[in-house]
Each structure stands twice: as structure tokens, then as C-alpha cells.
Design a protein around this motif. Structure first.
Motif, PDB file in Angstrom:
ATOM      1  N   VAL A 125     -75.458  17.751 -81.508  1.00 22.20           N
ATOM      2  CA  VAL A 125     -75.177  18.225 -82.864  1.00 22.20           C
ATOM      3  C   VAL A 125     -73.798  17.724 -83.266  1.00 22.20           C
ATOM      4  O   VAL A 125     -72.830  17.913 -82.519  1.00 22.20           O
ATOM      5  CB  VAL A 125     -75.187  19.776 -82.943  1.00 22.20           C
ATOM      6  N   LEU A 170     -73.970  19.819 -91.475  1.00 21.99           N
ATOM      7  CA  LEU A 170     -74.654  19.204 -90.340  1.00 21.99           C
ATOM      8  C   LEU A 170     -74.809  17.714 -90.592  1.00 21.99           C
ATOM      9  O   LEU A 170     -75.448  17.300 -91.558  1.00 21.99           O
ATOM     10  CB  LEU A 170     -76.026  19.849 -90.132  1.00 21.99           C
ATOM     11  N   LEU A 223     -77.531  27.757 -87.295  1.00 23.14           N
ATOM     12  CA  LEU A 223     -76.269  27.206 -87.799  1.00 23.14           C
ATOM     13  C   LEU A 223     -75.903  27.830 -89.135  1.00 23.14           C
ATOM     14  O   LEU A 223     -74.723  28.090 -89.413  1.00 23.14           O
ATOM     15  CB  LEU A 223     -76.378  25.686 -87.923  1.00 23.14           C
ATOM     16  N   PRO A 236     -78.952  14.879 -89.364  1.00 21.58           N
ATOM     17  CA  PRO A 236     -79.928  15.585 -88.532  1.00 21.58           C
ATOM     18  C   PRO A 236     -81.121  14.717 -88.149  1.00 21.58           C
ATOM     19  O   PRO A 236     -81.749  14.958 -87.109  1.00 21.58           O
ATOM     20  CB  PRO A 236     -80.350  16.772 -89.404  1.00 21.58           C
ATOM     21  N   ILE A 282     -81.084  24.519 -87.482  1.00 23.25           N
ATOM     22  CA  ILE A 282     -80.428  24.784 -88.770  1.00 23.25           C
ATOM     23  C   ILE A 282     -80.368  26.264 -89.122  1.00 23.25           C
ATOM     24  O   ILE A 282     -79.308  26.751 -89.555  1.00 23.25           O
ATOM     25  CB  ILE A 282     -81.082  23.948 -89.887  1.00 23.25           C
ATOM     26  N   LEU A 342     -72.988  27.554 -91.710  1.00 18.18           N
ATOM     27  CA  LEU A 342     -73.236  26.201 -92.209  1.00 18.18           C
ATOM     28  C   LEU A 342     -73.430  26.212 -93.721  1.00 18.18           C
ATOM     29  O   LEU A 342     -74.122  27.077 -94.256  1.00 18.18           O
ATOM     30  CB  LEU A 342     -74.476  25.611 -91.534  1.00 18.18           C
ATOM     31  N   VAL A 355     -71.013  18.147 -86.355  1.00 14.14           N
ATOM     32  CA  VAL A 355     -70.687  19.002 -87.491  1.00 14.14           C
ATOM     33  C   VAL A 355     -69.525  18.384 -88.263  1.00 14.14           C
ATOM     34  O   VAL A 355     -68.447  18.152 -87.698  1.00 14.14           O
ATOM     35  CB  VAL A 355     -70.314  20.420 -87.032  1.00 14.14           C
TER      36      VAL A 355
END
Length: 276
Positions: free
Chosen positions: A73, A186, A201, A189, A198, A206, A75
């Protein structure tokens, strides 16, 4: 309409262009704004020159891994106000990456390669990435190219330098960014196929999804659109430009942000240092 490329890397991490060079490339491409999202550091925020031809926003890309789900992942963070808090969170990763590179250099030396550490480029003058090692090997004639068969056999696929570091927790990364006054997005993806993460997150804070990215397929983008609508997330985009340190790089501005993200990110970036 804001023409913005919100994902690129400079020489502060693993990009081959300076921030000024990125800004001039962006101006030539007719962009209004760019975000420099160097890996695991916000130090570039203090290195944005005055008088650039486009607006330059400071950002970060935090390298994470959900070990329970076995998914990588990344970010993206924008508009961070408490940079020190974010730096405290990510700095151990920079050190680990550098130590990992030193281990790779020693492994290469034991296998007959000649590497002068003093001749290697270092991110922000301090940290060695494997791209810098490969660049040196190519320049000294010990490897034919940056990302061909040599790289895949040595640094990937069980090669002698195919070992990695412990990455950060993605949910904690989101929480740290939000607590620091920033927006958490994010990254690509579709590249990492981490769509299932998701909802969790989002619960961590997020704010958005990177829709427009070279690694997101048409099917990925359709899924991103649906999830963003369901979760109330804005959409961004960017080229993920690394210059010479990327295989088959697209140019600055090759992928532009959706307007929902361009407006949120450029609006949030007022707390960070920027140039216009």
C-alpha cells in the motif's frame, strides 16, 4: 479547470530531476500545478525555489504494507501542516532503506562487482536507493541497462540482492497524515490491487483515491469511480514521474488529476510552502 499532476518524485528521493526541473517540465506541458510526492520524506517542502513557472505543492508518498492481507500500500499525503510529526513517523523507513542498500552493495562486492560508495548519487545527499546502485553499475559498464534482465535477475526473482525492508502500517500512515492536518490518498490501487483494504483505510481517515495513473487499467478506473462514489472520496491523478529512475517513464503531465482532487489538494496546500 486546474491542470495538475499530483504525483512525481525528485532527487530528494528516487527521482532523477530536481524540483526546479520538474516545474519547468510542467510549465512546458501547460500545467498549472504539480505536487512533489517524494518517498517517505517531506524534506523537499523546504527546498522549493521561489519564482517557479507553475505552482509547486509539497507532498509525500509513504511506503506501507498490510502484512495480514499480504498487500503493498502506498499512501500519498498533501497539505501537511505538522511536517515534523510525519517526518518522525517515516524517518525510520528512510534509514532502513539506506541500510538495505548498503547490504546490497556489500553483496555485490562479494560477488565481484566494484562499487565506490562515494561515486553514488544519494537522495537528498544522504540516502542510497537501489536505483542509485543500478545507475552506478550502468555508468561503470558493469550492467547493460537500468531495468533489463540484469536488474530482474539480481534485485528481483530471488537474486543475490533480492531482500527488502519492513514497511510501515498503512492505517497508521493515514492516521498520522490526518492528525498532521493533511489529506491522505491511496496511490495507484490498480498497480497493487489493494481495493479490498479501502473501507478500512477510509475508517482510518482516507480522503481520496488516485484514479489517473499509468498503472491503473480501464477496469481499475471504473472500480475506483464506483468505490469513490460509495465512500465519498475525491479523485486525484498523476504521472508518478521518476525520470531516468523509472522503466519506460511517461512525461510530466502524462496523467492529470481529476478536478475533485485537484481542487481539494491545491486548496489544502496553502498551509505548506509553495511557489507560483
Amino acid at each position: 479547470m486546474i491542470r495538475a499532476d499530483l504525483h512525481m518524485h525528485s532527487r530528494v528521493s528516487d527521482g532523477s530531476y530536481t524540483i526546479e526541473e520538474l516545474a519547468r517540465e510542467a510549465a512546458a506541458a501547460g500545467l498549472d500545478a504539480i505536487a512533489v510526492t517524494d518517498h517517505d520524506t517531506l524534506e523537499g517542502a523546504g527546498q522549493i525555489p521561489e519564482g517557479l513557472p507553475v505552482r509547486v505543492l509539497p507532498g509525500i508518498e509513504i511506503s506501507c504494507f498490510d502484512y495480514a492481507a499480504n498487500l503493498r500500500v502506498h499512501v500519498l499525503g498533501y497539505g501537511v501542516q505538522d511536517r515534523a510529526a510525519v517526518e518522525r513517523f517515516v524517518h525510520p523507513l528512510l534509514l532502513a532503506r539506506h541500510e538495505n542498500s548498503l547490504r546490497q552493495i556489500e553483496t555485490l562486492r562479494r560477488n565481484g562487482f566494484s562499487i565506490d560508495e562515494g561515486a553514488l548519487h544519494r537522495a537528498n545527499g544522504r540516502y542510497i536507493y537501489k536505483q542509485h546502485i543500478m545507475e552506478h553499475l550502468v555508468k561503470t559498464g558493469q550492467a547493460p541497462d537500468m531495468f533489463g534482465g540484469f536488474y530482474r535477475s539480481v534485485f528481483k526473482n530471488g537474486g543475490i540482492c533480492d531482500f527488502d525492508i519492513q514497511y510501515l502500517n498503512p492505517y497508521e500512515a493515514v492516521r498520522v497524515l490526518r492528525a498532521a492536518g493533511g489529506l491522505a490518498v491511496l496511490a495507484h490501487p490498480g498497480q497493487q490491487q489493494n481495493f479490498a483494504l479501502i473501507p478500512a483505510l477510509v475508517r482510518a481517515g482516507l480522503c481520496g483515491l488516485e484514479r489517473n495513473h499509468p498503472a491503473n487499467s480501464a477496469r481499475d478506473r471504473a472500480l475506483i469511480d464506483r468505490i469513490a462514489g460509495e465512500q465519498g472520496l475525491f479523485l486525484t491523478g498523476g504521472s508518478d514521474f521518476h525520470g531516468l529512475y523509472e522503466k519506460n517513464p511517461l512525461g510530466v503531465g502524462a496523467c492529470l488529476s481529476e478536478q475533485s482532487g485537484a481542487e481539494r489538494v491545491t486548496g489544502a496546500a496553502g498551509a505548506g510552502r509553495e511557489s507560483a
